[in-house]
Motif scaffolding. Structure first.
Motif, PDB file in Angstrom:
ATOM      1  N   PHE A  58       0.809  -1.215   0.000  1.00 50.51           N
ATOM      2  CA  PHE A  58       0.000   0.000   0.000  1.00 50.51           C
ATOM      3  C   PHE A  58       0.848   1.274   0.000  1.00 50.51           C
ATOM      4  CE2 PHE A  58      -2.916  -3.212   1.686  1.00 50.51           C
ATOM      5  CZ  PHE A  58      -3.992  -3.025   0.823  1.00 50.51           C
ATOM      6  N   ALA A  59       2.118   1.185  -0.414  1.00 50.12           N
ATOM      7  CA  ALA A  59       2.954   2.385  -0.529  1.00 50.12           C
ATOM      8  C   ALA A  59       2.938   2.845  -1.985  1.00 50.12           C
ATOM      9  CB  ALA A  59       4.379   2.077  -0.089  1.00 50.12           C
ATOM     10  N   GLY A  60       2.756   4.139  -2.197  1.00 49.09           N
ATOM     11  CA  GLY A  60       2.761   4.664  -3.564  1.00 49.09           C
ATOM     12  C   GLY A  60       1.633   4.068  -4.385  1.00 49.09           C
ATOM     13  N   LEU A  63       1.340   5.626  -7.726  1.00 42.47           N
ATOM     14  CA  LEU A  63       2.576   5.823  -8.500  1.00 42.47           C
ATOM     15  C   LEU A  63       2.777   4.656  -9.473  1.00 42.47           C
ATOM     16  CD1 LEU A  63       5.125   7.179  -5.843  1.00 42.47           C
ATOM     17  CD2 LEU A  63       3.787   8.447  -7.506  1.00 42.47           C
ATOM     18  N   PRO A  64       3.448   4.935 -10.607  1.00 37.25           N
ATOM     19  CA  PRO A  64       3.612   3.879 -11.610  1.00 37.25           C
ATOM     20  C   PRO A  64       4.385   2.669 -11.074  1.00 37.25           C
ATOM     21  CG  PRO A  64       4.264   6.033 -12.471  1.00 37.25           C
ATOM     22  CD  PRO A  64       4.027   6.220 -11.019  1.00 37.25           C
ATOM     23  N   THR A  65       4.026   1.483 -11.558  1.00 40.03           N
ATOM     24  CA  THR A  65       4.687   0.247 -11.083  1.00 40.03           C
ATOM     25  C   THR A  65       6.172   0.239 -11.456  1.00 40.03           C
ATOM     26  OG1 THR A  65       3.844  -0.776 -13.070  1.00 40.03           O
ATOM     27  CG2 THR A  65       2.694  -1.293 -11.033  1.00 40.03           C
ATOM     28  N   GLY A  71       0.623   1.407  -9.152  1.00 41.43           N
ATOM     29  CA  GLY A  71       0.038   1.615 -10.480  1.00 41.43           C
ATOM     30  C   GLY A  71      -1.478   1.711 -10.482  1.00 41.43           C
ATOM     31  N   ARG A  72      -2.067   2.109  -9.342  1.00 42.21           N
ATOM     32  CA  ARG A  72      -3.520   2.203  -9.295  1.00 42.21           C
ATOM     33  C   ARG A  72      -3.940   3.649  -9.527  1.00 42.21           C
ATOM     34  NH1 ARG A  72      -5.581  -2.631  -7.607  1.00 42.21           N
ATOM     35  NH2 ARG A  72      -7.579  -1.598  -7.696  1.00 42.21           N
TER      36      ARG A  72
END
Ligand SMILES: Cc1cc2nc3c(=O)[nH]c(=O)nc-3n(C[C@H](O)[C@H](O)[C@H](O)COP(=O)(O)OP(=O)(O)OC[C@H]3O[C@@H](n4cnc5c(N)ncnc54)[C@H](O)[C@@H]3O)c2cc1C
Length: 377
Positions: A58-60, A63-65, A71-72
């Motif tokens: 659940f960090a970032g 933010l992109p994978t 990436g969500r």
């Protein structure tokens, strides 16, 4: 704060998964005794929380994978923050890294800088601080006087920053310094990713009215920064600083604060005012305004990709949440809830500074007057 994409099974699945995970992972020590914790315990729990978030996936969240994020969507990130508020989850020590550094690096950093810094920000291993304000430069950020001079392979930073939050724990600093003393305003600054763990950095904690020392005066006595840690162009630091401030005054900060305020209003409703119809009437008005704040966050999310509208929404949101939070804690401090006396004392004192940091209320109103209403300067 929903849109059609959020009615999908995937979004519901994420919400369910996050709720279960938060229920199982929010530290009871924080949830139940937060207001009474000493500063060391508070920092320990907040630091552990950053690592727990990362391990739990659940960090970032938005933010992109490719950079270690999940990436969500931003909507999923908001759902997570809302659930976290309701479960009284801590705010990690890595806030500046995640909210300010990571999005700025993704927008303006080199591939090398992204690869070097993003993983440790997301995993909670490295804490960042923000070296903008100085004793003689706060609202008027362009007047920073900290100097950066050329040396072999990089730069030497000399000067004093103040109100530097998280600096006692920080590994790195977002440093704005003057590189061209003869250059024109806005074209004489450079942005550095400075290593705080050098002997030439001196951190002097500042004691706050809450008795915490979340920020410090930080002194740099020819602190070295290699060329590879210049972010953006030399003498192009103003643009980078504005990107950082856009993130700071904007969305994620608004979401984080909404979360805290929502949790405070919930606490008033479910505990401190429960059973007193007169007090509950007051809380129902605060509850309605917390919903307005939620709406403002949703609006800021909706316009986030439009630079002009995004700035406008961010300024309104910043002034609104900071002043509203003070109203909530003003009211709570008049109550005498034996269980949460410490909590409200802490929140009342903490919220005093909210109308100062990330741009004061006066500065936000200047922005609204000039950029929204089009009034003359
Ligand atoms: C809790 C907290 C944490 C902080 N953390 C950080 C951090 O991590 N890193 C960092 O770099 N800084 C940090 N700051 C500093 C913060 O950004 C500054 O305090 C803020 O920008 C205001 O600057 P100043 O304190 O120098 O006040 P000044 O700019 O001197 O302002 C003094 C007063 O004058 C008003 N004023 C100034 N200019 C105008 C104008 N043009 N029009 C109308 N009114 C005006 C202001 O609103 C204010 O009321 C933090 C501050 C606080 C309180």
């Amino acid at each position: 704060m929903t849109d059609s994409s959020h009615s999908t099974a995937a979004a519901q699945d994420f919400r369910d998964r996050a709720a279960v995970w938060l229920r199982d992972n929010v530290p009871a020590e924080w949830r139940e005794h937060r207001g009474a914790l000493n500063e060391d315990d508070e920092s320990r729990i907040r630091s552990e929380w950053d690592r727990t978030l990362f391990r739990g996936g659940f960090a970032g969240i938005s933010l992109p994978t490719e950079y270690g994020g999940q990436g969500r969507t931003m909507e999923d990130e908001i759902v997570f923050f809302e659930l976290a508020a309701r479960m009284q989850a801590p705010d990690g020590l890595g806030r500046i890294g995640k909210i300010l550094t990571a999005p700025t690096l993704i927008t303006l950093g080199t591939d090398e800088q992204k690869a070097k810094y993003l993983p440790s920000i997301l995993s909670g291993e490295e804490v960042w601080c923000q070296g903008f304000s100085e004793p003689g430069a706060g609202s008027d950020l362009a007047s920073v006087a900290t100097r950066a001079t050329r040396t072999e392979g990089g730069w030497l930073i000399r000067g004093t920053k103040t109100w530097t939050s998280f600096s006692r724990h920080a590994h790195r600093c977002l440093m704005l310094a003057k590189t061209d003393p003869d250059g024109s305003r806005y074209h004489n600054l450079t942005f550095f990713l400075l290593d705080m763990q050098q002997p030439t950095v001196r951190v002097e904690p500042i004691r706050q009215i809450s008795d915490s020392s979340h920020f410090s005066e930080t002194h740099y006595e020819d602190t070295f920064v290699p060329d590879s840690d210049v972010l953006g162009e030399v003498n192009g630091g103003w643009r980078v600083a504005m990107t950082v401030l856009g993130n700071e005054r904007g969305l994620i900060e608004g979401i984080v604060r909404y979360v805290e305020i929502r949790a405070d209003v919930d606490l008033l409703q479910t505990c401190c005012c429960a059973g007193d119809p007169g007090l509950l009437r007051v809380v129902s008005k605060l509850d309605a305004r917390a919903e307005v704040l939620r709406w403002q966050v949703a609006k800021a999310v909706a316009v986030r990709d439009d630079e002009r509208e995004g700035w406008r929404a961010a300024s309104v949101l910043k002034a609104w949440w900071s002043e509203f939070w003070q109203e909530v804690t003003n009211f709570a401090s008049t109550l005498d809830c034996p269980e949460h006396r410490q909590h409200w004392r802490h929140q009342y004192l903490e919220s005093r500074s909210a109308t100062i940091y990330s741009g004061t209320s006066e500065i936000q109103r200047n922005v609204m007057a000039e950029r929204i209403l089009g009034l003359p300067k």
